[in-house]
Motif scaffolding. Structure first.
Motif, PDB file in Angstrom:
ATOM      1  N   ARG A   6       0.831  -1.212   0.000  1.00  0.00           N
ATOM      2  CA  ARG A   6       0.000   0.000   0.000  1.00  0.00           C
ATOM      3  C   ARG A   6       0.860   1.254   0.000  1.00  0.00           C
ATOM      4  N   LEU A   7       1.886   1.261   0.847  1.00  0.00           N
ATOM      5  CA  LEU A   7       2.740   2.445   0.955  1.00  0.00           C
ATOM      6  C   LEU A   7       3.544   2.688  -0.312  1.00  0.00           C
ATOM      7  N   VAL A   8       4.048   1.628  -0.929  1.00  0.00           N
ATOM      8  CA  VAL A   8       4.824   1.790  -2.165  1.00  0.00           C
ATOM      9  C   VAL A   8       3.934   2.281  -3.292  1.00  0.00           C
ATOM     10  N   LEU A   9       2.834   1.573  -3.546  1.00  0.00           N
ATOM     11  CA  LEU A   9       1.946   1.960  -4.648  1.00  0.00           C
ATOM     12  C   LEU A   9       1.343   3.334  -4.403  1.00  0.00           C
ATOM     13  N   GLY A  10       0.872   3.570  -3.183  1.00  0.00           N
ATOM     14  CA  GLY A  10       0.301   4.876  -2.854  1.00  0.00           C
ATOM     15  C   GLY A  10       1.325   5.991  -2.961  1.00  0.00           C
ATOM     16  N   GLY A  11       2.539   5.736  -2.474  1.00  0.00           N
ATOM     17  CA  GLY A  11       3.599   6.747  -2.550  1.00  0.00           C
ATOM     18  C   GLY A  11       3.976   7.093  -3.978  1.00  0.00           C
ATOM     19  N   VAL A  12       4.058   6.078  -4.829  1.00  0.00           N
ATOM     20  CA  VAL A  12       4.373   6.320  -6.244  1.00  0.00           C
ATOM     21  C   VAL A  12       3.275   7.172  -6.885  1.00  0.00           C
ATOM     22  N   LEU A  13       2.019   6.836  -6.611  1.00  0.00           N
ATOM     23  CA  LEU A  13       0.914   7.605  -7.201  1.00  0.00           C
ATOM     24  C   LEU A  13       0.903   9.046  -6.702  1.00  0.00           C
ATOM     25  N   ILE A  14       1.123   9.230  -5.402  1.00  0.00           N
ATOM     26  CA  ILE A  14       1.153  10.591  -4.856  1.00  0.00           C
ATOM     27  C   ILE A  14       2.290  11.387  -5.488  1.00  0.00           C
ATOM     28  N   ALA A  15       3.473  10.786  -5.574  1.00  0.00           N
ATOM     29  CA  ALA A  15       4.619  11.485  -6.173  1.00  0.00           C
ATOM     30  C   ALA A  15       4.342  11.830  -7.634  1.00  0.00           C
ATOM     31  N   ALA A  16       3.814  10.870  -8.394  1.00  0.00           N
ATOM     32  CA  ALA A  16       3.539  11.113  -9.816  1.00  0.00           C
ATOM     33  C   ALA A  16       2.515  12.239  -9.982  1.00  0.00           C
ATOM     34  N   GLY A  17       1.443  12.186  -9.200  1.00  0.00           N
ATOM     35  CA  GLY A  17       0.416  13.226  -9.295  1.00  0.00           C
ATOM     36  C   GLY A  17       0.926  14.582  -8.853  1.00  0.00           C
ATOM     37  N   ALA A  18       1.697  14.609  -7.764  1.00  0.00           N
ATOM     38  CA  ALA A  18       2.211  15.873  -7.240  1.00  0.00           C
ATOM     39  C   ALA A  18       3.170  16.541  -8.220  1.00  0.00           C
ATOM     40  N   LEU A  19       3.975  15.737  -8.923  1.00  0.00           N
ATOM     41  CA  LEU A  19       4.909  16.303  -9.893  1.00  0.00           C
ATOM     42  C   LEU A  19       4.207  16.852 -11.135  1.00  0.00           C
ATOM     43  N   LYS A  20       2.974  16.418 -11.370  1.00  0.00           N
ATOM     44  CA  LYS A  20       2.219  16.873 -12.547  1.00  0.00           C
ATOM     45  C   LYS A  20       1.216  17.970 -12.239  1.00  0.00           C
ATOM     46  N   ILE A  21       0.723  18.009 -11.030  1.00  0.00           N
ATOM     47  CA  ILE A  21      -0.420  18.877 -10.730  1.00  0.00           C
ATOM     48  C   ILE A  21      -0.074  20.366 -10.842  1.00  0.00           C
ATOM     49  N   GLY A  22       1.187  20.721 -10.635  1.00  0.00           N
ATOM     50  CA  GLY A  22       1.590  22.119 -10.733  1.00  0.00           C
ATOM     51  C   GLY A  22       1.606  22.646 -12.156  1.00  0.00           C
ATOM     52  N   ASN A  23       1.697  21.759 -13.134  1.00  0.00           N
ATOM     53  CA  ASN A  23       1.714  22.163 -14.532  1.00  0.00           C
ATOM     54  C   ASN A  23       0.853  21.191 -15.333  1.00  0.00           C
ATOM     55  N   PRO A  24      -0.464  21.321 -15.217  1.00  0.00           N
ATOM     56  CA  PRO A  24      -1.349  20.343 -15.857  1.00  0.00           C
ATOM     57  C   PRO A  24      -1.266  20.323 -17.378  1.00  0.00           C
ATOM     58  N   THR A  25      -0.800  21.396 -17.990  1.00  0.00           N
ATOM     59  CA  THR A  25      -0.695  21.374 -19.451  1.00  0.00           C
ATOM     60  C   THR A  25       0.357  20.358 -19.905  1.00  0.00           C
ATOM     61  N   ASP A  26       1.395  20.145 -19.088  1.00  0.00           N
ATOM     62  CA  ASP A  26       2.386  19.111 -19.419  1.00  0.00           C
ATOM     63  C   ASP A  26       1.743  17.728 -19.383  1.00  0.00           C
ATOM     64  N   SER A  27       0.827  17.533 -18.435  1.00  0.00           N
ATOM     65  CA  SER A  27       0.117  16.255 -18.347  1.00  0.00           C
ATOM     66  C   SER A  27      -0.737  16.036 -19.590  1.00  0.00           C
ATOM     67  N   VAL A  28      -1.365  17.093 -20.071  1.00  0.00           N
ATOM     68  CA  VAL A  28      -2.174  17.001 -21.291  1.00  0.00           C
ATOM     69  C   VAL A  28      -1.276  16.667 -22.477  1.00  0.00           C
ATOM     70  N   VAL A  29      -0.122  17.315 -22.575  1.00  0.00           N
ATOM     71  CA  VAL A  29       0.828  17.045 -23.658  1.00  0.00           C
ATOM     72  C   VAL A  29       1.263  15.580 -23.608  1.00  0.00           C
ATOM     73  N   ALA A  30       1.529  15.062 -22.397  1.00  0.00           N
ATOM     74  CA  ALA A  30       1.961  13.671 -22.251  1.00  0.00           C
ATOM     75  C   ALA A  30       0.869  12.708 -22.716  1.00  0.00           C
ATOM     76  N   VAL A  31      -0.368  12.957 -22.321  1.00  0.00           N
ATOM     77  CA  VAL A  31      -1.473  12.073 -22.727  1.00  0.00           C
ATOM     78  C   VAL A  31      -1.653  12.116 -24.243  1.00  0.00           C
TER      79      VAL A  31
END
Length: 157
Positions: A6-31
């Protein structure tokens, strides 16, 4: 074991989301770079993905609605595996955008598809483990009486 998963999977998801949330247009470009979804769907997915990753990650870390969160996380990771494999099979040269950034790779940069697929498939397996076994000792599910499984301590492994 489930607490660690739980901690590994949850931590990875939190880190991935946190690194993207500040610049959502980059997330759109990636998708969009995966060329899997029409733009009318890729744009909202790109904006929503960081928030979804953070919410599901937090649910896993605190152990709330654990099995539901694990299923969502596992499916999300499987979608990432599929997307990366699709990009590789179709000769796209993109950054997966897994931890921010994303889009076309610059000159001289090489994709890391195999490593990305192996990492994400490992995370799929963690999601499956969490779904199969009780959430563990340190889960809010148990404290709130949300776990229907009385084997929490016995099966924790």
């Amino acid at each position: 074991m489930t607490v660690v998963a739980r901690l590994v999977l949850g931590g990875v998801l939190i880190a991935a989301g946190a690194l993207k949330i500040g610049n959502p247009t980059d997330s759109v470009v990636a998708v969009k770079a995966y060329q899997l979804l029409p733009e009318s769907i890729a744009v909202p997915v790109g904006y929503a993905l960081p928030m979804l990753e953070i919410v599901v990650g937090v649910l896993l870390v605190v152990g709330l609605l654990t099995r539901v969160a694990a299923v969502v996380a596992g499916l999300l990771m499987f979608a990432f595996v599929f997307g990366i494999a699709w990009a590789w099979a179709n000769g796209l040269r993109i950054d997966c955008g897994c931890f921010g950034g994303g889009g076309q790779l610059g000159k001289g940069q090489e994709p890391t598809y195999l490593l990305d697929i192996l990492r994400d498939f490992g995370l799929v397996l963690l999601g499956a483990w969490i779904t199969r076994f009780p959430p563990g000792r340190f889960a809010l599910d148990g404290a709130l009486g949300l776990g229907s499984d009385t084997r929490d301590v016995e099966d924790e492994g």
